[in-house]
Structures are given as structure tokens and as C-alpha cells.
Design an enzyme around this catalytic site. Structure first.
Site, PDB file in Angstrom:
ATOM      1  N   CYS A 128      -0.563   4.263   1.885  1.00 11.81           N
ATOM      2  CA  CYS A 128      -0.383   4.225   3.341  1.00 11.81           C
ATOM      3  C   CYS A 128       1.070   4.483   3.736  1.00 11.81           C
ATOM      4  O   CYS A 128       1.341   5.214   4.688  1.00 11.81           O
ATOM      5  CB  CYS A 128      -0.766   2.858   3.895  1.00 11.81           C
ATOM      6  SG  CYS A 128      -2.314   2.203   3.284  1.00 11.81           S
ATOM      7  N   ASP A 129       1.998   3.865   3.041  1.00  7.41           N
ATOM      8  CA  ASP A 129       3.361   3.769   3.575  1.00  7.41           C
ATOM      9  C   ASP A 129       4.427   4.602   2.864  1.00  7.41           C
ATOM     10  O   ASP A 129       5.568   4.647   3.330  1.00  7.41           O
ATOM     11  CB  ASP A 129       3.793   2.285   3.580  1.00  7.41           C
ATOM     12  CG  ASP A 129       2.819   1.445   4.382  1.00  7.41           C
ATOM     13  OD1 ASP A 129       2.273   1.965   5.363  1.00  7.41           O
ATOM     14  OD2 ASP A 129       2.588   0.283   4.014  1.00  7.41           O
ATOM     15  N   CYS A 169       0.834  -1.212   0.000  1.00 10.72           N
ATOM     16  CA  CYS A 169       0.000   0.000   0.000  1.00 10.72           C
ATOM     17  C   CYS A 169       0.866   1.258   0.000  1.00 10.72           C
ATOM     18  O   CYS A 169       1.297   1.723   1.057  1.00 10.72           O
ATOM     19  CB  CYS A 169      -0.940   0.009   1.205  1.00 10.72           C
ATOM     20  SG  CYS A 169      -2.013   1.458   1.246  1.00 10.72           S
TER      21      CYS A 169
END
Ligand code: NDP
Length: 492
Positions: A176-177, A173
Site C-alpha cells: 500500500c505505502d 503494508c
């Protein structure tokens, strides 16, 4: 018999076999009788499992067809679009963010009277009708029709080093990261649209991104491929390479070992982050042996309808579509499934009179509220959850005796936000036994560095001040409860 007439017999047999599986009036259909609704509770005329574009459109069409429609949202409400940034091929929009599409579809469904259940289906029993659905939170529902729209999940490479470094450099992801890879070198594995999207998201933070493609070309759309050109050397593509191993120092990723399938040579490439974009697998584990699936696990549907092999059960979206897999086509198939379910109920004499009579027996009663959220009751909010922003706060929090849990999240991470209410609800259940805290990874920068958080959501558990467990993925309520129970058992 000559060859030609033999083919004719085979063709007839094949058609007969298909009719047996999908026929409108198959043997099992005799069991569908409205008389069986008498005395039944927790009814759902249309139960939609999944809340991506297919599920939301199916429910909207069901509600517009005059039937009470429920969406059981699943552990990842909104589905894969929640992890997407700009979408340029959603009907009528030049560019729109994935979560915005879901927000609009959800409001539209709620406006039509669709009710939402914050839970996930674990098992379906089709041995009798209405069909029985069992949820992760322990509820039981009786569905007159079911629409399966559970989508697909990111695929993993399946090599041991991937498991070892999951959350310590390996993730799927970028939304997200990506912020954890500021100024670092990363690789993205895959040659589809997702790989390009991940690379572009990473370009805001990472110093250098290499896309690793196993063939001599990418399968991504031309429009997507041309988007990476503007990044110059920052994003490069390496063809004909297969990742054999993820290399690390025992704690974190330091690179990948690549096999070049053209030259047969092995090489190593330095990288702090490995982002997977190698496609998706349909989420059909819970329905295996209930409806017919193909060898790859996709639910089989009948021709140009959304009928599965079980009467009254329909499927739509990535869970049944291995070919197109577009948000737009999922929404279209969802609409078709909604129409199929409405027609099915009408064909089986589910009259407006019966619909009115069963209202008090509907799941959640006759309430017209748009949300039947059983995982986030107000009482969960009363549980004490600390907030950690500094090292001082961290030390004070973990210094206490017993078990203490921190949930790291980020504003940009949709699955983190879905996880927060689950965390609150579990905090309530274990109040007095376990201490709970959340940390916004953008605010608690020192804490993130000290605890080497590389992926969100990330749960870190401490016992008597010592770090005892770490989990780098979103969890359902059931999974988090089991995680906490296991840690408590280990404490005694
Ligand atoms: P795809 O299935 O399209 O692509 C997967 C890629 O991963 C392929 O290049 C495949 O290689 C590669 N791959 C698979 N397994 C491995 C492996 N073990 N090792 C290395 N490489 C591997 O999946 P996507 O997630 O990219 O896209 C799914 C759907 O979603 C598509 O229909 C796409 O159009 C859509 N999408 C649309 C977006 C948008 O419009 N904004 C954004 C993202 C996705 P090979 O080609 O060799 O099989």
C-alpha cells in the site's frame, strides 16, 4: 504405585479430558436436533467466517457436499494474501500474485453455489442450537455449522512511539505505502518471509532499505533470502538489533533507536519509514470463551480434524495453525473443515429432504445470487461523492461549512479498495449532513504532499475548513459510522 503406573494414570486422564472437550458425542451435542429448525429464519447450514484461502476452500467443499454454504467475508475480504505480491509456493503455479489466488478461489466457490455476505461477525452465541451469529451491520443468522477461518492480523511492536507515528511513517503494508517513500531511507523490522517481501516491494521506490533482525539469523526461507542478494547495497540486513523507540520530529518519523543485544550498545538509525513485518496474531477476540484456544490465542483443534471444542464449530487456517501458516496449508485445512462440516450435518440427520424444506428460510431467502452484499446497495452509489485531484478542488471542497471527509486510496492498495464501498455506503447514510470525497493518491500528488499523506487508506476530516481528524487504517462500516458520528457530536 510406582512411577511408571502413575504416568499411565496421567495419560489416561489426559485422553479422557481431551475426549470431554472434543468428543464426537459430548454432553452439549444432545441439543443438536433438526426439529429445532422449525420456525427459524435466516438459516445457514454452513456459515464460513472469513474469506481467505481457508474460508473459500471450506465453503467450496461444503457446497460440493450438497449443503448451502455462506461466506461472511469480514472487514478484510481475501485476508492477508490481498497484501502479498508474488507467491512462489502456491500449488501448481510457478509464480502468482496473492490477490489473483483469492480471485480464482472466490470464482470457484461462487461457481459451486457459495453465497457471499459482505459483513463481519461480532459475536457467536452457542448456548442453543442452531448457533446464533450477530453481525457488525446488525443482522442475525442461525448457523447449523460454523467454520471459523478469520486468519491473523499483523502484529505491532507495542511501544508508545509506534502509536504516535502510526500513519506518519510507521505502517505494516509495503504494497500500500511503498510509493510514499520515493528516494527515502526506510527500515523493515522482522526476520521472516514477510520482511523480505516488504523490502523487495520497497526497493522499487526507496533509496536504501535496512532490514532489522533481532536474532543473529533470519528465519525466512532460503529461497526468499537469496532474492535480496540481487539488490546489492540497496537492501542490507542488520542483526541482533531491537527497536527500542521510533524517533520523530513530533509530526513524522525521522529514525529508530536500536539496542544491540550482542554489544549492549544503543545506536540511532535515520529513516523516514518504518515497516513492520514481525509476524501475526490470530483473529480470535470475537470467539474467546466460546471455543477453546491456546495461550497465544490460536483455536485448538482435535488431532487430524478441524473440530473445535464446540460440536458443529470447526476452525481452519491461520486462526488455528501456529506452525505452518502457508496459504497452501490453509487451503488444505479449509478443505478438511468443509468435509468435517458436511459429515457433521449428515451424521446429525440433516437429510436432503430437510435441506430442501428449509430453503425458503435461508439467510437472504432462497435466492441463488452469489452475493448478498448488504453494505453496497445501489442506493449507496447514488450518494454524492466528490473526486479530488488538485489543490483547487481540495480548497473548494473543504471551504464549505460543516464536516467534510476525504478518503485517500491507491490502485495498488487492496485494503483501500475494500474501504471504498464502505465509504460510499456511509456517505449515503450521512447524505446531507456530511460532505464526502475520495482522492486517488497517485493522481492527487499535490494534495497528498500538502496534507502529508504517508499511508493509505487515510481518512482526513475537516470542519469549517480546518483539519480536525486523521485516521490511517481501513475501517469497517461500523467503525467509520462511529468515527463520523463522533465528529458530528463534537460539532454541536
Ligand atoms: P514469522 O512469524 O515467520 O516471522 C516474524 C519475524 O518477526 C521473526 O523473524 C521474529 O523474530 C520477528 N519478530 C517478532 N516479534 C518481534 C519484535 N517485537 N521485534 C522484532 N522482531 C520481531 O512471520 P511472517 O509474517 O514473516 O510469516 C508468516 C507466515 O507467512 C510464514 O509461515 C511465512 O512462511 C509465510 N509467508 C510466505 C510468503 C511467501 O511465500 N511469499 C510471504 C510472506 C509470508 P524471531 O525469529 O526472533 O522470532
Amino acid at each position: 504405585m510406582n512411577k511408571k503406573s502413575l504416568y499411565g494414570v496421567f495419560a489416561l486422564l489426559a485422553i479422557a479430558a481431551l475426549g470431554g472437550c472434543f468428543g464426537a458425542k459430548s454432553a452439549t451435542e444432545g441439543m443438536i436436533d433438526m426439529i429445532k429448525l422449525e420456525g427459524k429464519t435466516d438459516l445457514m447450514p454452513i456459515a464460513v467466517i472469513g474469506s481467505g484461502p481457508a474460508g473459500l476452500m471450506a465453503a467450496t467443499y461444503g457446497a460440493r457436499g450438497g449443503k448451502d454454504a455462506f461466506v461472511i467475508e469480514g472487514n478484510k475480504p481475501g485476508g492477508l494474501l490481498m497484501d502479498t505480491t508474488e507467491v512462489e509456493n502456491w500449488p501448481g503455479e510457478i509464480s502468482i500474485r496473492g490477490p489473483e489466488i483469492i480471485k480464482k478461489l472466490r470464482s470457484q466457490a461462487a461457481y459451486q453455489g457459495v453465497r457471499f455476505v459482505a459483513d463481519a461477525i461480532e459475536r457467536i452465541d452457542v448456548s442453543d442450537w442452531p448457533y446464533t451469529l450477530y453481525t457488525e451491520n446488525g443482522d442475525v443468522m442461525h448457523a447449523l455449522t460454523v467454520i471459523i477461518a478469520t486468519g491473523a492480523s499483523p502484529r505491532r511492536l507495542g511501544i508508545p512511539s509506534e502509536e504516535q507515528y502510526w500513519g506518519a511513517g510507521v505502517t505494516s503494508c509495503a504494497v500500500c505505502d511503498a510509493p510514499f517513500y520515493k528516494g527515502q531511507q526506510v527500515v523493515v523490522i522482522g526476520g521472516g518471509d514477510s520482511a523480505i517481501e516488504e523490502a523487495i516491494q520497497l526497493a522499487v521506490y526507496a533509496k536504501k532499505i535496512t532490514i532489522l533482525v533481532r536474532k543473529d539469523q533470519m528465519r525466512a526461507a532460503d529461497a526468499m533470502k537469496s532474492r535480496i542478494e540481487q539488490y546489492g547495497d540497496k537492501i542490507s540486513v542488520k542483526y541482533n538489533v531491537e527497536v527500542r523507540k521510533i524517533i520523530g520530529d513530533g509530526e513524522f518519523v525521522t529514525g529508530v533507536e536500536l539496542y544491540n543485544n550482542k554489544t549492549n550498545k544503543i545506536e540511532q538509525l535515520a529513516a523516514n519509514g518504518v515497516f513492520l513485518a514481525i509476524g501475526h496474531d490470530p483473529n480470535t477476540a470475537f470467539i474467546q470463551n466460546v471455543v477453546q484456544t491456546d495461550s497465544a490465542g490460536y483455536i485448538s483443534v482435535n488431532g487430524r480434524t478441524q473440530h473445535t471444542s464446540v460440536p458443529g464449530i470447526f476452525a481452519a487456517g491461520d486462526v488455528e495453525d501456529s506452525r505452518y501458516r502457508q496459504a497452501g496449508s490453509s487451503a488444505g485445512h479449509g478443505s478438511d473443515a468443509g468435509l468435517d462440516a458436511v459429515r457433521f450435518l449428515d451424521d446429525h440427520e440433516f437429510t436432503p429432504n430437510i435441506a430442501t424444506q428449509i430453503k425458503p428460510s435461508l439467510f437472504g431467502g432462497a435466492a441463488t445470487v452469489a452475493s448478498l452484499d448488504r453494505t453496497t446497495p445501489e442506493k449507496a452509489l447514488s450518494a454524492t461523492i466528490n473526486t479530488i485531484e488538485s489543490l483547487d478542488q481540495l480548497n473548494r471542497f473543504i471551504d464549505r461549512k460543516g464536516l467534510a471527509l476525504i478518503d485517500f486510496w491507491a490502485e495498488t492498495c487492496p485494503s483501500c479498495k475494500q474501504m471504498l464501498p464502505v465509504f460510499e455506503s456511509v456517505a449515503h447514510d450521512f447524505a446531507g449532513k456530511v460532505s464526502f470525497a475520495t482522492a486517488d493518491s497517485d493522481e492527487a500528488i499535490d494534495v497528498v504532499e500538502k496534507l502529508f499523506v504517508h499511508k493509505v487508506p487515510c481518512l482526513i476530516a475537516f470542519r469549517d475548513g480546518a483539519l480536525v481528524a486523521r485516521y490511517s487504517n481501513a475501517m469497517s462500516k461500523k467503525e467509520l459510522t462511529t468515527f463520523v458520528q463522533k465528529l458530528l457530536q463534537e460539532s454541536v
